[in-house]
Design a protein around this motif. Structure first.
Motif, PDB file in Angstrom:
ATOM      1  N   PHE A  43       0.740  -1.055   0.082  1.00 44.95           N
ATOM      2  CA  PHE A  43      -0.088   0.018  -0.173  1.00 44.95           C
ATOM      3  C   PHE A  43       0.860   1.211  -0.093  1.00 44.95           C
ATOM      4  N   GLU A  95      -2.963  -5.078   0.257  1.00 49.03           N
ATOM      5  CA  GLU A  95      -2.594  -6.189   1.587  1.00 49.03           C
ATOM      6  C   GLU A  95      -3.703  -7.002   1.813  1.00 49.03           C
ATOM      7  N   ASP A  97      -6.244  -5.683   3.506  1.00 47.82           N
ATOM      8  CA  ASP A  97      -7.225  -5.086   4.558  1.00 47.82           C
ATOM      9  C   ASP A  97      -8.137  -4.638   3.368  1.00 47.82           C
ATOM     10  N   GLY A  99     -10.709  -2.683   3.672  1.00 44.94           N
ATOM     11  CA  GLY A  99     -10.913  -1.272   3.661  1.00 44.94           C
ATOM     12  C   GLY A  99     -10.142  -0.219   2.672  1.00 44.94           C
ATOM     13  N   LEU A 100      -8.976  -0.743   2.337  1.00 43.14           N
ATOM     14  CA  LEU A 100      -8.114  -0.240   1.281  1.00 43.14           C
ATOM     15  C   LEU A 100      -8.720  -0.034  -0.126  1.00 43.14           C
TER      16      LEU A 100
END
Lengths: 330, 330
Positions: A43, A95, A97, A99-100
């Motif tokens: 990220f 990654e 996640d 939410g990214l």
């Protein structure tokens, strides 16, 4: 047709960007490009790549502009610039996640491959021996990508994963840069049932100019390439097709090594190349860089495609796809 | 005045957000708030906070919406929601990377303090013994914040740093949450020459309801608070003033400890509190939560301010400031 030239949109490039290449985009009348800004990047590393593009937008405001929506292509065209849209060839920027996904979409990401050759957290890459399909996390990620308008790209994925992604996704997906396997049986080219799974649901196939994807490689003729497109139009519908050159202009061979090996292996992996030909293969004589889009356009006419079909393949189809798929779920 | 109630905008909150508080924002007719999403967080940690808000926007679409531009406040008002704008009380989210300023702005950041009490890479905090002013990097960061439209907030900075920032910045800056030192000589309240440096250049002062900033603390009267505002209006102009409650509703005391100590010290630092009173002080009886904005509005009228002045202070001035300062340099 009036005198406005048809839209020209390239569905994938990874050049070693410079003022020279931005100038060539203008000289070639390229209205928009989708550029890869991550192969193996985390990220934070991907954010550094967004930052680098921000500097280029600040440095070359007369040549390029950031592309977020299809309407930005209109603005680019009106102001004589190229709109640059961002994508990832691997899900590494998100990654582990979910939410990214929205964060990266807010920063401008518009395409993300679920895999790059290898197994990822989400799906299976085209170089793995066995393709187990979309993973548990992959299903969640597909739904979130659908929600925010981040387009699924399966160019480097396995057949089963690609077909499952096309079926699971509530929005059309893409193969931004590959050719039909029937024309040239490269590992990265796509079998009929795979292309059909994507295009029959409104998805897009972008035709690659990367020599390893071409019949005859660097020596592939313009006529063979254009006839392949005409045949695909007959099979899948001309409005599901575009260009995705995979142009990696001015990159040193160390970059193709990074693309293939990243940090996942200590051993060299030649990918589509070989020990005898480890670097970037030379592009065909008739498509050296962004100034040559007109050659393809003429080549498509020369194999008998209509002006309407040619306009769609050169950019109109990507434009429509961008307009329908870059925003939140309708 | 017609029957549309005046805008209500809060220039700073750091609540322990919940559906209950979002409901209270609506009950209090709060059209927009600037919320702190970083005190000591790194870039990646700040992104996690953006992600958390994305989830809340998804969960409570009828109560709140993401605020990026002043026009979002109009949309919030029309649809009966509160627009949430983001800011940082420390430059920690940008780490040592000037390119992150535009990235964070793209994600929605609209305010950034150059310091939080301590010396930062950019300027000196209000708790340091000696204020050496804006640093070399600070000058670069101010120019970049000006370029992209990220507002400089000096609420927790030293006097010299604040005055220098106001002078160096090509766009107006803010003190989002503090009161005049002359009214209550707390370390965090601002001396006349500091407020003047900010407001005389089009900047804004937001009045704080945090008890340590109030004359008499929790026992401060509504009348004293409102008379202080009327006096400030006479001194600095009513159109340079707004509300910035610093409301930290429903936070456990562990949070105020985090705010003060972060990771920078192994020792406890009581900040504006003391060993005897280490936690959050109770709010004044007349401003317990977001439902009490009407009480302040009435209090301002009761000390003789005009409807026009009151409307500006309750929200109109922040609206104008947001409209002029959240976008790229004109």
């Amino acid at each position: 047709m009036d005198h406005i030239p048809p839209l020209r949109i390239d569905g994938l490039q990874y050049a070693n960007w410079s003022e020279k290449i931005f100038g060539q985009l203008r000289a070639g009348g390229v209205d928009a490009i989708h550029v890869t800004i991550a192969y193996h990047e985390s990220f934070r590393e991907t954010v550094l790549n967004f930052e680098r593009w921000n500097r280029w937008f600040e440095q070359y405001p007369d040549l390029i502009m950031k592309g977020l929506w299809a309407s930005d292509i209109d603005r680019a065209r009106t102001t004589g610039r190229t709109a640059v849209f961002f994508g990832f060839q691997n899900p590494s920027p998100m990654e582990d996640d979910i939410g990214l996904i929205e964060i990266l979409h807010t920063l401008g990401a518009r395409f993300m491959q679920l895999t790059y050759n290898n197994q990822s957290l989400l799906a299976t890459g085209c170089y793995e021996e066995y393709d187990a399909g979309i993973t548990r996390m992959g299903r969640q990620v597909i739904a979130e990508m659908n929600r925010v308008g981040l387009v699924i790209d399966m160019s480097h994925s396995g057949d089963r994963s690609t077909i499952e992604a096309a079926e699971m996704s509530t929005r059309p997906i893409t193969i931004t840069h590959a050719n039909p396997h029937a024309w040239h049986p490269a590992l990265r080219n796509k079998r009929d049932e795979v292309i059909r799974a994507v295009t029959s649901r409104g998805g897009m196939l972008g035709f690659s100019l990367y020599p390893h994807h071409l019949k005859g490689g660097t020596a592939c003729t313009l006529e063979s390439f254009c006839q392949m497109i005409a045949d695909a139009a007959a099979a899948y519908g001309a409005d599901r097709l575009g260009i995705g050159t995979d142009l990696c202009q001015d990159q040193p061979d160390s970059v193709v090594e990074w693309m293939r090996v990243g940090r996942w292996s200590k051993q060299i992996d030649y990918g589509e190349g070989s020990a005898a030909m480890p670097g970037f293969p030379p592009m065909p004589s008739w498509f050296q860089d962004n100034r040559d889009f007109g050659t393809i356009e003429q080549g498509l006419r020369d194999v008998g495609m209509t002006d309407h079909e040619v306009a769609g393949i050169m950019g109109g189809n990507w434009y429509r796809f961008f307009a329908e798929n870059f925003g939140g779920q309708p």
